[in-house]
Design a protein around this motif. Structure first.
Motif, short mmCIF file in Angstrom:
data_model
loop_
_atom_site.label_atom_id
_atom_site.label_comp_id
_atom_site.label_asym_id
_atom_site.label_seq_id
_atom_site.Cartn_x
_atom_site.Cartn_y
_atom_site.Cartn_z
N MET A 236 0.85 -1.19 0.00
CA MET A 236 0.00 0.00 0.00
C MET A 236 0.89 1.24 0.00
SD MET A 236 -2.86 1.23 2.79
CE MET A 236 -1.63 1.34 4.08
N TRP A 237 0.66 2.11 -0.97
CA TRP A 237 1.32 3.42 -1.04
C TRP A 237 0.20 4.45 -1.06
CZ3 TRP A 237 3.74 6.06 -5.85
CH2 TRP A 237 4.44 7.19 -5.45
N ALA A 238 -0.06 5.05 0.09
CA ALA A 238 -1.25 5.86 0.28
C ALA A 238 -1.13 7.22 -0.41
CB ALA A 238 -1.52 6.05 1.77
N GLU A 239 -2.31 7.82 -0.67
CA GLU A 239 -2.34 9.14 -1.30
C GLU A 239 -1.79 10.23 -0.39
OE1 GLU A 239 -5.78 10.30 -3.81
OE2 GLU A 239 -6.68 8.46 -3.04
N ASN A 240 -1.93 10.02 0.93
CA ASN A 240 -1.45 11.03 1.87
C ASN A 240 -0.01 10.79 2.32
OD1 ASN A 240 -1.88 8.75 3.34
ND2 ASN A 240 -3.18 9.71 4.91
N ALA A 241 0.68 9.86 1.67
CA ALA A 241 2.08 9.61 2.00
C ALA A 241 2.93 10.81 1.59
CB ALA A 241 2.57 8.34 1.30
N PRO A 242 3.90 11.20 2.40
CA PRO A 242 4.74 12.37 2.06
C PRO A 242 5.42 12.25 0.70
CG PRO A 242 5.09 11.73 4.34
CD PRO A 242 4.24 10.66 3.72
N SER A 243 5.86 11.04 0.35
CA SER A 243 6.55 10.87 -0.93
C SER A 243 5.60 11.09 -2.10
CB SER A 243 7.17 9.48 -1.01
OG SER A 243 6.19 8.47 -0.83
N TYR A 244 4.34 10.68 -1.96
CA TYR A 244 3.38 10.90 -3.05
C TYR A 244 3.01 12.38 -3.14
CZ TYR A 244 -0.78 10.59 -5.94
OH TYR A 244 -1.70 10.77 -6.94
N LEU A 245 2.82 13.02 -2.00
CA LEU A 245 2.53 14.46 -2.02
C LEU A 245 3.69 15.24 -2.63
CD1 LEU A 245 0.87 14.86 1.50
CD2 LEU A 245 -0.27 14.65 -0.72
N HIS A 246 4.90 14.81 -2.30
CA HIS A 246 6.08 15.47 -2.89
C HIS A 246 6.10 15.28 -4.41
CE1 HIS A 246 10.15 16.92 -3.41
NE2 HIS A 246 10.49 15.78 -3.98
N LEU A 247 5.73 14.09 -4.86
CA LEU A 247 5.69 13.83 -6.31
C LEU A 247 4.67 14.73 -6.99
CD1 LEU A 247 6.68 11.97 -8.67
CD2 LEU A 247 4.75 10.47 -8.11
N ARG A 248 3.51 14.89 -6.37
CA ARG A 248 2.49 15.75 -6.97
C ARG A 248 2.96 17.21 -6.99
NH1 ARG A 248 -0.45 12.98 -10.03
NH2 ARG A 248 -1.97 14.67 -10.01
N GLN A 249 3.64 17.65 -5.94
CA GLN A 249 4.17 19.02 -5.94
C GLN A 249 5.26 19.19 -6.98
OE1 GLN A 249 5.46 19.62 -1.92
NE2 GLN A 249 3.37 19.72 -1.07
N LEU A 250 6.05 18.16 -7.15
CA LEU A 250 7.12 18.23 -8.15
C LEU A 250 6.54 18.38 -9.56
CD1 LEU A 250 10.21 18.04 -8.55
CD2 LEU A 250 9.93 15.56 -8.79
N GLU A 251 5.44 17.70 -9.80
CA GLU A 251 4.80 17.81 -11.12
C GLU A 251 4.30 19.21 -11.40
OE1 GLU A 251 2.87 13.65 -12.51
OE2 GLU A 251 1.91 14.59 -10.77
N GLN A 252 3.94 19.94 -10.35
CA GLN A 252 3.38 21.29 -10.53
C GLN A 252 4.44 22.37 -10.63
OE1 GLN A 252 0.16 21.57 -11.15
NE2 GLN A 252 0.01 19.35 -10.87
N ARG A 253 5.70 22.03 -10.43
CA ARG A 253 6.75 23.03 -10.55
C ARG A 253 6.87 23.52 -11.98
NH1 ARG A 253 11.87 21.30 -6.70
NH2 ARG A 253 10.73 21.35 -4.70
#
Length: 741
Positions: A236-253
C-alpha cells in the motif's frame, strides 16, 4: 486610490519583506499598475524597482518568484493590447479611455528601458520573456514588426549575457534562465534562435532539468520506499504519504510542468553547440542521472513486482491512484531524456568530430548506457514504441556494431553477473535489454566473445524449465504460466542465438574458423532440440516459424558459409549421411502425424492484427500440427537446391495430414503463396513450376493423390495371316457346324 498614490505605496512596500498574503497583494498591485500607468517613465521606474525589490527577491521562493514575474508581465501585456483595441473602437464615440492609454509598442519600449544595470541579466530575461509571451503568444500580433524584432533581440542578448560566466558577477541560476527561455523559445524567429549561445546553454539547461529546480537527481524516487506499507499481504502506497505528495508538488513546478518544451530547448542547444565537448559532457550527466534513477528504483520494494503481479500484490487504492501517477511521471522523464539523446545521436551522424572512429563508439556506448538505465520505464506497456526512441536506439546500435572491441567492451560492462536465469523482476528487465542489444552486435565480435557474451547468456533462457516471476510474499516461484517479461525473454534469447549463427566470425573467408565451427557443432543441434521442445507451450507460432526458417536458411547456405558440408547428425544421434538442413526438416516432418490438433490459444499482442505478410494471417486459427506444416512450407525457399524438389513432394504429403478442413485449406493457401509470391529464387521457382504442372504437384497438394501416371495405349494387333479372317472373339468357324458371322 488613484494610480499615482498606488504607485507610491507599491514602491514603498517593495523595500521590506512581507508575509504571504501581503506579498500576493503586492503582486496584484504591480500587475494593475503596469496595465494602467499612462506615463512611460513610470512604467520604466516600476519595472526597475520590481527587479531589485527586497519584498520580491528577499523571500527565497526560488522558481515560484521567477514564474510570478513572467506571469505578471505576460498578463499586463495582454491587458495593454486589449485596452488598446478597445480604445480605438471607443475613440469615435468619445467614450472614456480604458487603462493607461499606452500603445503596445510604447508600453513594451518602456518596460525594456526599465531593465537597467542595477538588476541581473537573468532577471531581465524573465521580464522580456513575459512581454514577448503576452504580446505575441496565442497567434496575437500586438507588436509592430520592428518592435517584435527588438524584443526578440532583447531576449537573446539577456540570455547570452546571463549564460556567459563573468569573473566579477555570480553565475546566473540555471533554473530561471531555462524557465524564461522555455517560454520564449517557441516565439523566437529562426534568426533569433541562431543568435543564442548554445555552447553556454547546454550545461545550464541540463543542470536546470536534472538539478534541484527540476528532477532533483532522482531523489523523488528514493523517498517512496519508506512510505510503502504492507496491508493484508499487499503493498500500500497511500495518497497522503509524504513521498506521493512530494511527487504531486514536483509535477506542478514550472520546469517540470514544461518538461517537454525544456527538452526541445536542450535538443536545439545540442544540435547547434559549436564545442562538441559540451555534448559529451551532457551525455555523462544523463548517464549519471539515469544510473541514480535505476539505483533508487532497485532499492524500492515495489521493484520486486512483475507487471503480471500488480493486481495480486497492490491494494486497490494504490493500483488506481498512486501507482499510475508514478509511472506517468516516470514516462514523462523518459520521454524528455530520449528527446535529448535523439538530438545527440542525430548530431553524431553529421558532426565530423563526433563521427570519427575515436568518438563515434563513445557516443553510441553512452547513449545505450542511458537507455539501459531507463529500460525499467521504457519496457513497460510499450513506452518505447515511438519513432524517436527507435531511431536513437537502433542508430546507436548500428554505430557500435561497426567496432568489434567497443561492442565487446559494452557487452562486458552490462552483462549479468553470471549466465543464469535472473529471479528479480528488475534483473530480468535488464537481461531483456541485454539480449535485445546483443542480438545486433555479433557481426564484428570474435568467436570467443560470441560464445562468452551472447550464447552463454542466452542459453539459460531457452530451457524448457524456465521459471516464471517470483512472488514478493515468498521465495518460491508460484506463477505457473510465463509472464509477459518471460515470454519476451524467450523470444530475445532465440533471436540472440540465431543472430550469432547468422553472423559467424569471418576471420578467414576461405576456411571455417575452427573455434566457431566447434561452437556451432554444439549449439545448432541443441538449439534445434530446444526450439522443438519449446513449441507450442513456451513459444508462439509466429516465433517458431520464424526461428525454424532462419535456422534452416543458416545451415543450408553455400560456401563460404562455415556450415556448408557440416554433418552433425552422427554426433547429435540423428543418423548419418544427411546435411544439417535436411535433418531439421526431417525432425519437424516426423513430428507432424503425432502433433496436437486442438486450436492453440493466440497471444494477446497477435490477436486482431490487420494485414499480415505471407502465412501470418493463418496463425489466428491454428493447431500445433498446422503450424509444423506451415514451418516446413516457410522453409522451402531456403532448403538446399539439390533436395528442393524432393522436399516439395514430402511437404505436399504433410499438407494432407493436417486435420480439420479449415486448417488444411489455410495450409494449402500458404503452400500456393510460397510458389507464386516471389519468395523463391529463379532456380527453385523453375523447379517448382515444373513440379506443380507436369509432375503431379497440383494433385498432391489439392487432392492428396500421387502423381498422375499416363498409361500408353496398347499396340495394335498384328495383321491376320493370309487365308484367315477377322472374327469376333468366341465366333464359330464355318465348316465346324457353327454359323459364320
Amino acid at each position: 486610490m488613484s494610480i499615482d498614490r498606488l504607485l507610491t505605496t507599491v514602491l514603498q512596500l517593495y523595500q521590506d519583506v512581507h508575509d504571504d498574503a501581503r506579498t500576493e497583494q503586492l503582486f496584484g498591485s504591480t500587475a494593475a499598475l503596469l496595465t494602467n500607468l499612462s506615463n512611460p517613465l513610470n512604467v520604466s521606474l516600476l519595472t526597475s524597482q520590481l527587479l531589485i525589490a527586497p519584498a520580491i527577491w528577499g523571500r527565497r521562493d526560488g522558481m515560484r518568484t521567477c514564474y510570478r514575474i513572467i506571469s505578471i508581465f505576460n498578463t499586463a501585456a495582454i491587458h495593454v493590447r486589449r485596452n488598446e483595441i478597445e480604445n480605438v473602437k471607443n475613440k469615435a464615440s468619445s467614450h472614456q479611455r480604458i487603462g493607461g492609454g499606452l500603445g503596445s509598442d510604447a508600453w513594451a519600449t518602456a518596460v525594456l528601458k526599465g531593465a537597467d544595470d542595477y538588476s541581473g541579466r537573468w532577471q531581465h530575461l524573465l521580464v522580456f520573456s513575459g512581454v514577448l509571451m503576452g504580446m505575441e503568444a496565442g497567434h496575437r500580433r500586438s507588436l509592430s514588426t520592428s518592435m517584435r524584432k527588438t524584443v526578440e533581440r532583447a531576449v537573446v542578448t539577456a540570455a547570452n549575457l546571463a549564460l556567459q560566466s563573468r569573473d566579477l558577477a555570480p553565475p546566473a541560476p540555471a533554473g530561471p534562465v531555462a524557465l524564461a527561455l522555455n517560454y520564449a523559445f517557441p516565439l523566437l524567429s529562426k534568426s533569433s534562435h541562431a543568435g543564442l549561445d548554445c555552447d553556454a546553454l547546454v550545461p545550464v539547461a541540463i543542470r536546470a532539468m536534472l538539478g534541484g529546480d527540476g528532477l532533483q537527481d532522482g531523489l523523488f524516487l528514493a523517498t517512496i520506499d519508506q512510505d510503502v506499507r504492507q496491508s493484508e499481504h499487499k503493498f500500500m502506497w497511500a495518497e497522503n504519504a509524504p513521498s506521493y505528495l512530494h511527487l504531486r508538488q514536483l509535477e506542478q513546478r514550472p520546469l517540470m510542468y514544461g518538461l517537454g518544451p525544456l527538452s526541445r530547448l536542450l535538443a536545439h542547444a545540442v544540435q547547434n553547440a559549436r564545442d562538441f565537448r559540451a555534448v559529451l559532457q551532457l551525455q555523462d550527466d544523463l548517464v549519471a542521472f539515469t544510473a541514480r534513477l535505476l539505483q533508487h528504483w532497485r532499492a524500492n520494494k515495489l521493484s520486486e513486482l512483475d507487471s503480471s503481479e500488480e493486481d495480486l500484490f497492490l491494494t486497490p487504492d494504490t493500483l488506481t491512484t498512486t501507482w499510475p501517477a508514478l509511472w506517468n511521471f516516470l514516462k514523462k522523464v523518459m520521454y524528455a531524456v530520449v528527446a535529448v539523446l535523439h538530438a545527440v545521436v542525430a548530431r553524431s551522424l553529421l558532426d565530423r568530430q563526433l563521427r570519427n572512429h575515436t568518438t563515434a563508439s563513445v557516443v553510441a556506448t553512452k547513449t545505450l548506457h542511458t537507455l539501459r538505465n531507463l529500460y525499467f520505464i521504457s519496457s513497460r506497456n510499450g513506452n518505447d514504441a515511438f519513432q524517436v526512441y527507435a531511431f536513437t536506439y537502433l542508430t546507436s546500435l548500428d554505430t557500435l556494431s561497426r567496432y568489434g572491441p567497443a561492442s565487446a567492451a559494452f557487452l562486458h560492462s552490462i552483462k549479468p553477473p553470471c549466465p543464469s536465469v535472473s529471479i528479480h523482476p528488475l534483473d530480468r528487465t535488464l537481461d531483456l535489454f541485454y539480449l535485445n542489444t546483443a542480438e545486433h552486435l555479433p557481426l564484428n565480435l570474435s568467436a570467443a566473445d560470441c560464445d562468452a557474451l551472447i550464447i552463454q547468456h542466452a542459453t539459460p533462457y531457452l530451457s524448457p524449465d524456465l521459471p516464471s516471476s517470483p512472488s514478493p510474499s515468498s521465495s518460491t516461484l508460484s506463477i505457473p504460466s510465463p509472464s509477459p517479461i518471460v515470454r519476451h525473454l524467450l523470444e530475445a534469447a532465440h533471436s540472440a542465438i540465431l543472430s550469432v549463427l547468422s553472423c559467424p566470425p569471418q576471420h578467414n573467408t576461405n576456411h571455417r574458423h575452427p573455434s566457431f565451427t566447434t561452437t556451432a557443432s554444439d549449439i545448432v543441434p541443441f538449439y534445434a532440440d530446444t526450439l522443438l521442445a519449446s513449441f507450442p507451450a513456451r513459444i508462439s507460432p509466429r516465433q517458431f516459424r520464424l526461428a525454424f526458417k532462419t535456422i534452416v536458411k543458416i545451415v543450408s547456405q553455400p560456401p563460404p558459409s562455415p556450415y556448408y558440408g557440416y554433418e552433425p547428425a552422427a554426433a547429435a544421434g540423428y543418423g548419418f549421411g544427411f546435411e544439417l538442413g535436411e535433418v531439421l526438416m526431417e525432425m519437424v516432418r516426423g513430428r507432424v502425424p503425432l502433433a496436437g490438433t486442438d486450436l492453440l490459444p493466440q497471444p494477446l499482442e497477435e490477436v486482431g492484427s490487420g494485414g499480415t505478410r505471407g502465412g501470418e494471417q493463418q496463425e489466428l486459427v491454428c493447431s500445433e500440427q498446422s503450424v509444423l506444416v506451415l514451418a516446413l512450407i516457410d522453409a522451402l525457399p531456403v532448403v538446399e537446391a539439390g533436395v528442393f524438389e524432393e522436399w516439395l513432394g514430402l511437404v505436399a504429403e504433410a499438407v494432407n495430414l493436417v486435420r480439420g478442413e479449415r486448417l488444411r485449406d489455410g495450409v494449402r493457401r500458404r503452400f500456393w503463396e510460397v510458389l507464386v509470391s516471389g519468395e523463391m529464387d529463379v532456380e527453385r521457382a523453375a523447379v517448382a513450376v515444373a513440379w506443380w504442372g507436369t509432375k503431379g504437384g497440383r494433385e498432391m497438394v489439392l487432392f492428396g493423390r500421387g502423381p498422375v501416371v499416363t498409361i500408353p495405349p496398347p499396340p495394335p494387333p498384328p495383321p491376320p495371316a493370309q487365308g484367315e479372317e477377322y472374327m469376333m472373339s468366341g465366333a464359330l468357324v464355318q465348316g465346324r457346324g457353327e454359323s459364320k458371322l
